[in-house]
Design a protein around this motif. Structure first.
Motif, PDB file in Angstrom:
ATOM      1  N   SER A   1       9.369  11.113  31.444  1.00 43.41           N
ATOM      2  CA  SER A   1      10.750  11.507  31.756  1.00 43.41           C
ATOM      3  C   SER A   1      11.127  12.630  30.808  1.00 43.41           C
ATOM      4  N   GLY A   2      10.999  13.861  31.293  1.00 42.70           N
ATOM      5  CA  GLY A   2      11.269  15.015  30.433  1.00 42.70           C
ATOM      6  C   GLY A   2      10.277  15.059  29.299  1.00 42.70           C
ATOM      7  N   ASP A   3      10.772  14.982  28.076  1.00 38.40           N
ATOM      8  CA  ASP A   3       9.876  15.006  26.916  1.00 38.40           C
ATOM      9  C   ASP A   3       9.656  13.613  26.341  1.00 38.40           C
ATOM     10  N   ARG A   4      10.018  12.591  27.104  1.00 38.48           N
ATOM     11  CA  ARG A   4       9.830  11.201  26.667  1.00 38.48           C
ATOM     12  C   ARG A   4       8.760  10.533  27.514  1.00 38.48           C
ATOM     13  N   PHE A   5       8.120   9.518  26.956  1.00 40.18           N
ATOM     14  CA  PHE A   5       7.080   8.801  27.686  1.00 40.18           C
ATOM     15  C   PHE A   5       7.097   7.340  27.280  1.00 40.18           C
ATOM     16  N   ALA A   6       6.504   6.521  28.129  1.00 41.31           N
ATOM     17  CA  ALA A   6       6.296   5.103  27.820  1.00 41.31           C
ATOM     18  C   ALA A   6       4.924   4.727  28.339  1.00 41.31           C
ATOM     19  N   ILE A   7       4.080   4.212  27.455  1.00 36.25           N
ATOM     20  CA  ILE A   7       2.766   3.725  27.872  1.00 36.25           C
ATOM     21  C   ILE A   7       3.002   2.368  28.527  1.00 36.25           C
TER      22      ILE A   7
END
Length: 70
Positions: A32-38
């Protein structure tokens, strides 16, 4: 994905692999944009879409590990 986010994701994945003692790994990420979740981390994932490149990379890593002193 912005370069800083790519670096952060690479670092997070490497840290997870190191904590688990994995040499070959993969997973799934939500961006999400410059964010991530593994959301999924696999100890031996399917490399079906990149089988040739993955096989070469895994072989290089295995040879490197075999050549290390203990």
């Amino acid at each position: 994905m912005p370069e800083a986010a790519v670096r952060a994701l690479a670092e997070a994945a490497a840290a997870a692999a190191g904590a688990l003692g994995l040499q070959a790994w993969g997973g799934d990420v939500v961006l999400s944009g410059d964010r991530f979740a593994i959301i999924d981390f696999n100890d031996w994932p399917s490399y079906s879409r990149v089988r040739g490149a993955a096989a070469r990379a895994i072989a290089r890593r295995a040879i490197s590990l075999l050549g290390r002193s203990r």
